[in-house]
Write a protein that holds these residues in place. Structure first.
Motif, PDB file in Angstrom:
ATOM      1  N   ALA A  95       0.832  -1.211   0.000  1.00 41.58           N
ATOM      2  CA  ALA A  95       0.000   0.000   0.000  1.00 41.58           C
ATOM      3  C   ALA A  95       0.863   1.256   0.000  1.00 41.58           C
ATOM      4  O   ALA A  95       0.590   2.219  -0.720  1.00 41.58           O
ATOM      5  CB  ALA A  95      -0.926  -0.004   1.212  1.00 41.58           C
ATOM      6  N   THR A  96       1.927   1.242   0.789  1.00 40.79           N
ATOM      7  CA  THR A  96       2.817   2.395   0.869  1.00 40.79           C
ATOM      8  C   THR A  96       3.533   2.629  -0.456  1.00 40.79           C
ATOM      9  O   THR A  96       3.601   3.767  -0.943  1.00 40.79           O
ATOM     10  CB  THR A  96       3.847   2.188   2.004  1.00 40.79           C
ATOM     11  OG1 THR A  96       3.138   2.027   3.231  1.00 40.79           O
ATOM     12  CG2 THR A  96       4.802   3.362   2.107  1.00 40.79           C
ATOM     13  N   TYR A  99       1.082   3.908  -3.059  1.00 43.53           N
ATOM     14  CA  TYR A  99       0.742   5.304  -2.757  1.00 43.53           C
ATOM     15  C   TYR A  99       1.847   6.247  -3.235  1.00 43.53           C
ATOM     16  O   TYR A  99       1.592   7.219  -3.926  1.00 43.53           O
ATOM     17  CB  TYR A  99       0.510   5.481  -1.252  1.00 43.53           C
ATOM     18  CG  TYR A  99       0.282   6.914  -0.845  1.00 43.53           C
ATOM     19  CD1 TYR A  99      -0.998   7.456  -0.880  1.00 43.53           C
ATOM     20  CD2 TYR A  99       1.330   7.725  -0.439  1.00 43.53           C
ATOM     21  CE1 TYR A  99      -1.217   8.775  -0.516  1.00 43.53           C
ATOM     22  CE2 TYR A  99       1.118   9.040  -0.077  1.00 43.53           C
ATOM     23  CZ  TYR A  99      -0.149   9.564  -0.119  1.00 43.53           C
ATOM     24  OH  TYR A  99      -0.365  10.871   0.225  1.00 43.53           O
ATOM     25  N   TYR A 100       3.081   5.948  -2.863  1.00 45.83           N
ATOM     26  CA  TYR A 100       4.174   6.859  -3.183  1.00 45.83           C
ATOM     27  C   TYR A 100       4.624   6.807  -4.636  1.00 45.83           C
ATOM     28  O   TYR A 100       5.145   7.789  -5.162  1.00 45.83           O
ATOM     29  CB  TYR A 100       5.357   6.633  -2.246  1.00 45.83           C
ATOM     30  CG  TYR A 100       5.131   7.287  -0.909  1.00 45.83           C
ATOM     31  CD1 TYR A 100       5.078   8.664  -0.783  1.00 45.83           C
ATOM     32  CD2 TYR A 100       4.918   6.525   0.233  1.00 45.83           C
ATOM     33  CE1 TYR A 100       4.840   9.278   0.434  1.00 45.83           C
ATOM     34  CE2 TYR A 100       4.686   7.122   1.461  1.00 45.83           C
ATOM     35  CZ  TYR A 100       4.649   8.495   1.552  1.00 45.83           C
ATOM     36  OH  TYR A 100       4.417   9.095   2.760  1.00 45.83           O
ATOM     37  N   SER A 102       2.533   6.045  -7.166  1.00 41.57           N
ATOM     38  CA  SER A 102       1.357   6.154  -8.034  1.00 41.57           C
ATOM     39  C   SER A 102       1.499   7.245  -9.077  1.00 41.57           C
ATOM     40  O   SER A 102       0.976   7.127 -10.177  1.00 41.57           O
ATOM     41  CB  SER A 102       0.095   6.383  -7.207  1.00 41.57           C
ATOM     42  OG  SER A 102       0.206   7.603  -6.505  1.00 41.57           O
ATOM     43  N   ASP A 147      -5.359  -2.042  -3.583  1.00 39.99           N
ATOM     44  CA  ASP A 147      -4.316  -1.317  -4.303  1.00 39.99           C
ATOM     45  C   ASP A 147      -4.887  -0.116  -5.053  1.00 39.99           C
ATOM     46  O   ASP A 147      -4.243   0.916  -5.173  1.00 39.99           O
ATOM     47  CB  ASP A 147      -3.601  -2.242  -5.299  1.00 39.99           C
ATOM     48  CG  ASP A 147      -2.844  -3.347  -4.592  1.00 39.99           C
ATOM     49  OD1 ASP A 147      -2.533  -3.194  -3.393  1.00 39.99           O
ATOM     50  OD2 ASP A 147      -2.553  -4.365  -5.238  1.00 39.99           O
ATOM     51  N   CYS A 150      -5.238   2.911  -2.806  1.00 41.64           N
ATOM     52  CA  CYS A 150      -3.912   3.467  -2.518  1.00 41.64           C
ATOM     53  C   CYS A 150      -3.390   4.245  -3.721  1.00 41.64           C
ATOM     54  O   CYS A 150      -2.799   5.319  -3.578  1.00 41.64           O
ATOM     55  CB  CYS A 150      -2.936   2.355  -2.164  1.00 41.64           C
ATOM     56  SG  CYS A 150      -3.413   1.440  -0.696  1.00 41.64           S
ATOM     57  N   TYR A 151      -3.622   3.703  -4.890  1.00 38.60           N
ATOM     58  CA  TYR A 151      -3.213   4.358  -6.127  1.00 38.60           C
ATOM     59  C   TYR A 151      -3.947   5.693  -6.286  1.00 38.60           C
ATOM     60  O   TYR A 151      -3.334   6.728  -6.549  1.00 38.60           O
ATOM     61  CB  TYR A 151      -3.501   3.423  -7.304  1.00 38.60           C
ATOM     62  CG  TYR A 151      -3.069   3.953  -8.632  1.00 38.60           C
ATOM     63  CD1 TYR A 151      -1.723   3.953  -8.991  1.00 38.60           C
ATOM     64  CD2 TYR A 151      -3.987   4.454  -9.545  1.00 38.60           C
ATOM     65  CE1 TYR A 151      -1.313   4.438 -10.210  1.00 38.60           C
ATOM     66  CE2 TYR A 151      -3.589   4.943 -10.769  1.00 38.60           C
ATOM     67  CZ  TYR A 151      -2.249   4.935 -11.099  1.00 38.60           C
ATOM     68  OH  TYR A 151      -1.837   5.424 -12.300  1.00 38.60           O
ATOM     69  N   GLY A 153      -5.406   7.449  -3.928  1.00 38.73           N
ATOM     70  CA  GLY A 153      -4.963   8.350  -2.869  1.00 38.73           C
ATOM     71  C   GLY A 153      -3.625   8.997  -3.185  1.00 38.73           C
ATOM     72  O   GLY A 153      -3.420  10.181  -2.903  1.00 38.73           O
ATOM     73  N   GLY A 154      -2.730   8.241  -3.775  1.00 41.80           N
ATOM     74  CA  GLY A 154      -1.428   8.784  -4.153  1.00 41.80           C
ATOM     75  C   GLY A 154      -1.536   9.812  -5.256  1.00 41.80           C
ATOM     76  O   GLY A 154      -0.893  10.858  -5.214  1.00 41.80           O
ATOM     77  N   PHE A 160      -1.230  10.780   3.550  1.00 42.86           N
ATOM     78  CA  PHE A 160      -0.815   9.390   3.682  1.00 42.86           C
ATOM     79  C   PHE A 160      -1.357   8.760   4.955  1.00 42.86           C
ATOM     80  O   PHE A 160      -1.741   7.596   4.961  1.00 42.86           O
ATOM     81  CB  PHE A 160       0.719   9.291   3.643  1.00 42.86           C
ATOM     82  CG  PHE A 160       1.222   7.902   3.843  1.00 42.86           C
ATOM     83  CD1 PHE A 160       1.044   6.935   2.864  1.00 42.86           C
ATOM     84  CD2 PHE A 160       1.866   7.546   5.018  1.00 42.86           C
ATOM     85  CE1 PHE A 160       1.505   5.647   3.046  1.00 42.86           C
ATOM     86  CE2 PHE A 160       2.331   6.256   5.207  1.00 42.86           C
ATOM     87  CZ  PHE A 160       2.153   5.310   4.226  1.00 42.86           C
ATOM     88  N   ILE A 163      -4.808   7.326   4.358  1.00 40.14           N
ATOM     89  CA  ILE A 163      -4.764   6.133   3.505  1.00 40.14           C
ATOM     90  C   ILE A 163      -4.212   4.961   4.302  1.00 40.14           C
ATOM     91  O   ILE A 163      -4.800   3.873   4.339  1.00 40.14           O
ATOM     92  CB  ILE A 163      -3.892   6.386   2.247  1.00 40.14           C
ATOM     93  CG1 ILE A 163      -4.426   7.551   1.415  1.00 40.14           C
ATOM     94  CG2 ILE A 163      -3.763   5.111   1.418  1.00 40.14           C
ATOM     95  CD1 ILE A 163      -5.736   7.319   0.732  1.00 40.14           C
TER      96      ILE A 163
END
Length: 189
Positions: A95-96, A99-100, A102, A147, A150-151, A153-154, A160, A163
């Motif tokens: 997830a992290t 997110y970062y 994305s 996923d 998370c995508y 949200g990024g 963060f 999320i």
């Protein structure tokens, strides 16, 4: 990173995902909890380490965590809490990273340009602490990929912490259900 480097990395990643998707559609039983369990059992003495490695890297290929969580419960029925911890670490790592990374290819600029009013509405929704409940609910539903949230949200540059917290709560509940109740059902099969 230079544009050519992004294209190469993205192309390799897409090829791997396409190959895995084709393998999944041609032979879905290969990705079943029982098949994963049998594969990991072939490495008898290194079984736990192989399971940890697979749990940590599966997210980079957008492979759902459910078969891995269930396979872990089958492989290590006496260590269910450990399987929950390993699964959650793998899910949160995935997830992290999603997110970062994305916006690695710059999709947020394209979305802002084409759908600016909708993007701004979603950005404000994700910026609220209430978004944790929405994200947790999304993560709790086994039919929708975590996923994706998370995508999104990024790309939307959502905080963060919202999320991460939402995914953690939803996935902790879902994985606990899978591990503690699913392992009993799978043992009967």
């Amino acid at each position: 990173m230079p544009r050519k480097g992004k294209i190469v990395i993205y192309s390799i990643w897409v090829v791997i995902i396409v190959v895995l998707a084709i393998l999944y559609f041609l032979s879905p039983e290969t990705f079943s909890p029982k098949s994963i369990t049998e594969f990991v059992k072939t490495f008898n003495s290194e079984m736990l380490w192989i399971y940890i490695l697979l749990s940590l890297i599966r997210g980079f290929f957008l492979i759902p965590s459910t078969p891995f969580v269930l396979a872990g419960a089958l492989l290590f029925p006496g260590r269910l809490l450990l399987i929950l911890v390993i699964s959650m670490i793998g899910i949160m790592l995935s997830a992290t990273c999603i997110y970062y990374f994305s916006d690695f290819l710059g999709f947020s600029k394209r979305l802002d340009h084409r759908f600016s009013s909708k993007v701004n509405a979603w950005r404000s929704r994700f910026s609220s602490s209430k978004s944790v409940l929405f994200i947790a609910g999304w993560s709790l539903l086994p039919v929708v990929p975590t996923d994706f949230i998370c995508y999104a949200g990024g790309i939307l540059k959502a905080p963060f912490k919202y999320i991460f917290t939402g995914v953690f709560i939803g996935e902790l509940i879902l994985c606990s259900i899978y591990i503690y109740f699913g392992s009993n059902v799978l043992q009967l099969l």
